[in-house]
Write a protein that holds these residues in place. Structure first.
Motif, PDB file in Angstrom:
ATOM      1  N   ALA A 220      24.626  39.799 -25.371  1.00  0.00           N
ATOM      2  CA  ALA A 220      25.723  40.808 -24.788  1.00  0.00           C
ATOM      3  C   ALA A 220      26.063  40.466 -23.927  1.00  0.00           C
ATOM      4  O   ALA A 220      27.318  41.123 -23.299  1.00  0.00           O
ATOM      5  CB  ALA A 220      24.518  41.439 -25.615  1.00  0.00           C
ATOM      6  N   TRP A 221      25.382  40.541 -22.552  1.00  0.00           N
ATOM      7  CA  TRP A 221      25.677  40.980 -21.214  1.00  0.00           C
ATOM      8  C   TRP A 221      27.087  39.873 -21.037  1.00  0.00           C
ATOM      9  O   TRP A 221      27.401  39.755 -20.304  1.00  0.00           O
ATOM     10  CB  TRP A 221      24.634  40.219 -20.491  1.00  0.00           C
ATOM     11  CG  TRP A 221      23.686  39.146 -19.988  1.00  0.00           C
ATOM     12  CD1 TRP A 221      23.099  38.762 -20.696  1.00  0.00           C
ATOM     13  CD2 TRP A 221      24.719  38.418 -19.516  1.00  0.00           C
ATOM     14  NE1 TRP A 221      22.816  37.145 -20.835  1.00  0.00           N
ATOM     15  CE2 TRP A 221      23.563  36.990 -19.055  1.00  0.00           C
ATOM     16  CE3 TRP A 221      25.671  38.291 -18.339  1.00  0.00           C
ATOM     17  CZ2 TRP A 221      23.832  36.515 -18.522  1.00  0.00           C
ATOM     18  CZ3 TRP A 221      25.273  37.292 -17.042  1.00  0.00           C
ATOM     19  CH2 TRP A 221      24.991  35.815 -17.654  1.00  0.00           C
TER      20      TRP A 221
ATOM     21  N   LEU B 152      25.742  45.564 -26.613  1.00  0.00           N
ATOM     22  CA  LEU B 152      27.108  45.329 -26.156  1.00  0.00           C
ATOM     23  C   LEU B 152      27.648  47.204 -25.342  1.00  0.00           C
ATOM     24  O   LEU B 152      27.620  47.344 -24.544  1.00  0.00           O
ATOM     25  CB  LEU B 152      28.060  45.730 -26.939  1.00  0.00           C
ATOM     26  CG  LEU B 152      27.614  43.885 -27.213  1.00  0.00           C
ATOM     27  CD1 LEU B 152      28.427  43.349 -28.845  1.00  0.00           C
ATOM     28  CD2 LEU B 152      28.339  43.353 -26.334  1.00  0.00           C
TER      29      LEU B 152
ATOM     30  N   VAL C  69      34.227  40.135 -21.551  1.00  0.00           N
ATOM     31  CA  VAL C  69      35.704  40.704 -21.823  1.00  0.00           C
ATOM     32  C   VAL C  69      35.619  42.153 -20.543  1.00  0.00           C
ATOM     33  O   VAL C  69      36.923  42.814 -20.633  1.00  0.00           O
ATOM     34  CB  VAL C  69      34.888  42.909 -23.049  1.00  0.00           C
ATOM     35  CG1 VAL C  69      35.677  43.801 -23.327  1.00  0.00           C
ATOM     36  CG2 VAL C  69      34.458  42.200 -24.301  1.00  0.00           C
ATOM     37  N   ARG C  70      35.221  42.959 -19.752  1.00  0.00           N
ATOM     38  CA  ARG C  70      35.476  42.911 -18.651  1.00  0.00           C
ATOM     39  C   ARG C  70      36.226  42.264 -17.578  1.00  0.00           C
ATOM     40  O   ARG C  70      36.343  43.377 -16.231  1.00  0.00           O
ATOM     41  CB  ARG C  70      33.811  43.719 -17.699  1.00  0.00           C
ATOM     42  CG  ARG C  70      33.263  44.584 -18.210  1.00  0.00           C
ATOM     43  CD  ARG C  70      32.052  45.257 -17.397  1.00  0.00           C
ATOM     44  NE  ARG C  70      31.487  44.127 -17.137  1.00  0.00           N
ATOM     45  CZ  ARG C  70      30.387  44.563 -17.754  1.00  0.00           C
ATOM     46  NH1 ARG C  70      29.760  45.357 -19.032  1.00  0.00           N
ATOM     47  NH2 ARG C  70      29.608  43.382 -17.236  1.00  0.00           N
TER      48      ARG C  70
ATOM     49  N   GLN D  51      26.205  47.955 -22.307  1.00  0.00           N
ATOM     50  CA  GLN D  51      26.563  47.362 -20.915  1.00  0.00           C
ATOM     51  C   GLN D  51      28.108  48.038 -20.853  1.00  0.00           C
ATOM     52  O   GLN D  51      29.592  46.749 -20.190  1.00  0.00           O
ATOM     53  CB  GLN D  51      27.108  46.193 -21.632  1.00  0.00           C
ATOM     54  CG  GLN D  51      25.723  45.041 -21.431  1.00  0.00           C
ATOM     55  CD  GLN D  51      25.655  44.500 -19.503  1.00  0.00           C
ATOM     56  OE1 GLN D  51      26.128  44.115 -18.758  1.00  0.00           O
ATOM     57  NE2 GLN D  51      24.173  44.377 -19.693  1.00  0.00           N
ATOM     58  N   GLY D  52      28.653  49.279 -21.659  1.00  0.00           N
ATOM     59  CA  GLY D  52      30.097  49.870 -21.931  1.00  0.00           C
ATOM     60  C   GLY D  52      31.262  49.163 -22.447  1.00  0.00           C
ATOM     61  O   GLY D  52      32.010  49.296 -21.802  1.00  0.00           O
ATOM     62  N   VAL D  53      30.703  48.002 -23.250  1.00  0.00           N
ATOM     63  CA  VAL D  53      31.274  47.396 -24.258  1.00  0.00           C
ATOM     64  C   VAL D  53      31.284  48.689 -25.746  1.00  0.00           C
ATOM     65  O   VAL D  53      30.044  48.558 -25.795  1.00  0.00           O
ATOM     66  CB  VAL D  53      31.083  46.448 -25.097  1.00  0.00           C
ATOM     67  CG1 VAL D  53      32.429  46.514 -25.376  1.00  0.00           C
ATOM     68  CG2 VAL D  53      31.798  45.646 -23.336  1.00  0.00           C
ATOM     69  N   ARG D  54      32.244  49.500 -26.200  1.00  0.00           N
ATOM     70  CA  ARG D  54      31.792  49.589 -27.270  1.00  0.00           C
ATOM     71  C   ARG D  54      32.575  48.811 -28.451  1.00  0.00           C
ATOM     72  O   ARG D  54      33.071  49.123 -28.583  1.00  0.00           O
ATOM     73  CB  ARG D  54      33.148  50.997 -27.862  1.00  0.00           C
ATOM     74  CG  ARG D  54      32.580  51.941 -28.638  1.00  0.00           C
ATOM     75  CD  ARG D  54      33.381  53.518 -28.837  1.00  0.00           C
ATOM     76  NE  ARG D  54      32.895  54.839 -29.868  1.00  0.00           N
ATOM     77  CZ  ARG D  54      33.685  54.674 -30.574  1.00  0.00           C
ATOM     78  NH1 ARG D  54      35.190  53.955 -30.408  1.00  0.00           N
ATOM     79  NH2 ARG D  54      33.487  55.404 -31.164  1.00  0.00           N
TER      80      ARG D  54
ATOM     81  N   ALA E 106      30.087  40.896 -22.571  1.00  0.00           N
ATOM     82  CA  ALA E 106      30.404  42.428 -21.783  1.00  0.00           C
ATOM     83  C   ALA E 106      31.030  42.000 -20.526  1.00  0.00           C
ATOM     84  O   ALA E 106      32.790  42.582 -20.047  1.00  0.00           O
ATOM     85  CB  ALA E 106      29.325  43.876 -21.348  1.00  0.00           C
TER      86      ALA E 106
ATOM     87  N   ASP F 275      20.478  44.956 -17.834  1.00  0.00           N
ATOM     88  CA  ASP F 275      21.907  45.658 -17.129  1.00  0.00           C
ATOM     89  C   ASP F 275      23.252  45.181 -16.147  1.00  0.00           C
ATOM     90  O   ASP F 275      23.951  44.875 -16.266  1.00  0.00           O
ATOM     91  CB  ASP F 275      21.718  47.322 -17.419  1.00  0.00           C
ATOM     92  CG  ASP F 275      21.296  48.125 -18.510  1.00  0.00           C
ATOM     93  OD1 ASP F 275      21.315  47.163 -19.340  1.00  0.00           O
ATOM     94  OD2 ASP F 275      20.582  49.380 -17.880  1.00  0.00           O
TER      95      ASP F 275
END
Length: 543
Positions: free
Chosen positions: A337-338, A27, A344-345, A30-33, A341, A448
């Protein structure tokens, strides 16, 4: 210590074992913290899994961990054999080189087995996860949670201070192990054979030279003191781990395993009644020398409950035969995870998340069947399986709305990866390529983000990809095989099942999502439609 009353995060991961840590790492990259909470004060202290399969190593390779993992190889690297006997000193009923049977050829994967103990791997993955920006909180336990349409509100406790605080997350990933506390609270059961064995585990020091007779092995299946007993070497020379089944239904319990009885059972397993044995704690400083494990198999009825998802042992448990358990959990995390992400984005619709269960639950069911056959085969000395290990590791197929088939679905849940077809739903085949004198795998190109691999005469796909990606607001990388990359083995077209003008779209998890055998009349339109369908885009996501 005073904690703030309320924290917010896109994703809360509960559980800091290898599946939870991997989910947090994937995650974060993928830019999700995410925030990860784990009730134990540290990562695993015992080896648990002793090796990780090449598909897991492909995943970690994509995240830059291959070199670090290679630098932490265990003693098992030089102990490839598995044996079966009545006692260690007795006549063998089977012996084989396990790694020779499951090692992939260079045409199948750019990786090999990761011969690293799980406690070492967890420390590496935790470090990478924290460096990637995830908020990792060991010594923090989940107290309660409420799942609603707009997210999940969890109450957690800092075990050092005793202070409680809330975390509001858009989504919760339950990686809380085989007891599956979160899944159980949500009333979601599981199917399967259930608990097969209760096992007492302990560690002892002894000179087994006479019984070994020069043999070196990674695992021994023994019939004494009870069928199902296993013996394995640990990192320190002369130190051994023994696992002995016991029967609670017959009134037996861990309390029966006194130090004296443990020594007697170890002598029976070795076949040497006069053996000098010293029991040692499994972890320095522990007073407890015997621990218990449940060996069994089950798969959760569901992998998603609203905004809660189950990964790893919380979703499925398989016997240790075949080393599938932790590896299946890593693949769960990679698959989920992807998708999280992307949602979420705002790049994907919520329905994309349904494909997690649609894809991973059937894999767990096939894996459980395979592991059960392996377990019975090794206890009986046959080693019989329904699917060979390399096919099980690399060849499982996804069938969901996140895969766009280009013809009738192939028969069966797996395909022999040594004869790749490139069908959507399968792992993208590994083919060696050359870029300006540097050898790399097709798998090195596909992680990614969505990746479009284009045939030698498919130059129009490059412009089409820019148009489609811009329209959908996604990152889409394009690689032109035969132009920027040399297919020096002349395998790519056949492996991916396309012509010289065709293209294959690979998902961020390295699975083929869609392909065009040759160049269509309107490639940008076709690609745009494929991306929208794959990402479950609805009217709210119109550009």
């Amino acid at each position: 210590m005073t904690e703030p009353d309320h924290h917010r995060t896109a994703v809360l991961v509960v559980g800091g074992g290898i599946a939870g840590l991997s989910a947090a790492l994937f995650l974060a990259r993928q830019g999700v913290r995410p925030i990860l909470v784990e009730r134990h004060p540290s990562t695993a202290l015992l080896p648990q899994a002793r090796a990780f399969n090449p598909r897991s190593m492909e995943i970690y390779r994509a995240f830059g961990l291959a070199e670090a993992i290679g630098g932490r190889t265990s003693i098992l690297t030089d102990l490839p054999e598995m044996i079966g006997a009545d006692t260690l000193a007795g006549q063998e009923r089977f012996r084989f080189d396990l790694l020779a049977q499951v090692r992939p050829p260079a045409t199948l994967s750019p990786t090999d087995w990761g011969m690293i103990d799980q406690d070492e791997l967890e420390r590496l993955v935790r470090g990478a996860t924290e460096r990637s920006g995830a908020d990792v909180r060991f010594g923090t336990e989940l107290v309660s949670f409420v799942s609603a349409d707009d997210g999940v509100t969890a109450t957690v406790r800092d075990l050092a201070s005793g202070g409680e605080y809330r975390i509001h997350a858009d989504y919760l990933v339950a990686a809380d192990g085989n007891r599956a506390g979160i899944r159980t609270r949500l009333g979601i059961g599981a199917d399967g054979p259930g608990v097969l064995l209760h096992v007492a585990n302990y560690v002892f020091d002894a000179d087994l030279g006479a019984a070994l007779r020069g043999r070196r092995f990674l695992l021994a299946y023994l019939d004494q003191p009870r069928a199902g007993t296993t013996l394995s070497p640990l990192r320190e020379f002369g130190r051994w781990a023994l696992a002995v089944p016991y029967r609670p239904e017959a009134g037996e319990s861990l309390d029966d395993f006194s130090e004296r009885r443990c020594a007697e059972l170890a002598r029976l397993a070795v076949g040497d009644p006069g053996l000098d044995i010293t029991l040692v704690p499994p972890v320095p400083g522990w007073t407890r020398k015997v621990t218990g494990t449940r060996i069994g198999g089950w798969v959760a009825h569901r992998y998603r409950a609203g905004r809660v998802f189950f990964v790893g042992d919380a979703a499925h448990v398989v016997p240790p035969s075949g080393s599938y358990g932790a590896n299946t959990g890593i693949a769960d995390a990679h698959n989920l995870a992807w998708k999280l992400a992307a949602v979420v984005r705002g790049q994907a619709g919520d329905a994309l998340l349904d494909s997690y269960e649609d894809e991973r639950r059937p894999v767990a069911q096939v894996t459980l069947e395979q592991a059960m056959r392996l377990l019975h085969g090794r206890h009986e000395g046959t080693g019989a399986t329904a699917v060979d290990d390399l096919t099980m590791i690399f060849g499982y197929r996804y069938d969901s709305a996140a895969v766009l088939a280009d013809g009738p679905a192939p028969d069966g849940p797996v395909e022999d990866p040594r004869k790749p077809s490139g069908h959507p739903g399968l792992r993208a085949p590994h083919v060696w390529l050359d870029r300006a004198g540097t050898r790399l795998s097709t798998l090195d190109l596909c992680h990614d983000a969505f990746t479009l691999l284009v045939g030698p005469d498919g130059a129009e796909w490059t412009t089409a990809a820019r148009t489609a990606a811009g329209s959908c607001g996604v990152d889409l990388r394009t690689h032109h095989i035969g132009v920027e990359l040399t297919d020096f083995e002349d395998r790519w077209l056949a492996a991916y099942g396309v012509t010289r003008t065709g293209a294959t779209l690979v998902r961020p998890d390295g699975f083929v999502a869609w392909r065009a055998g040759d160049l269509p009349r309107h490639p940008a339109q076709e690609l745009r439609q494929a991306l929208r369908r794959l990402l479950a885009r609805d009217a709210r996501h119109q550009p």
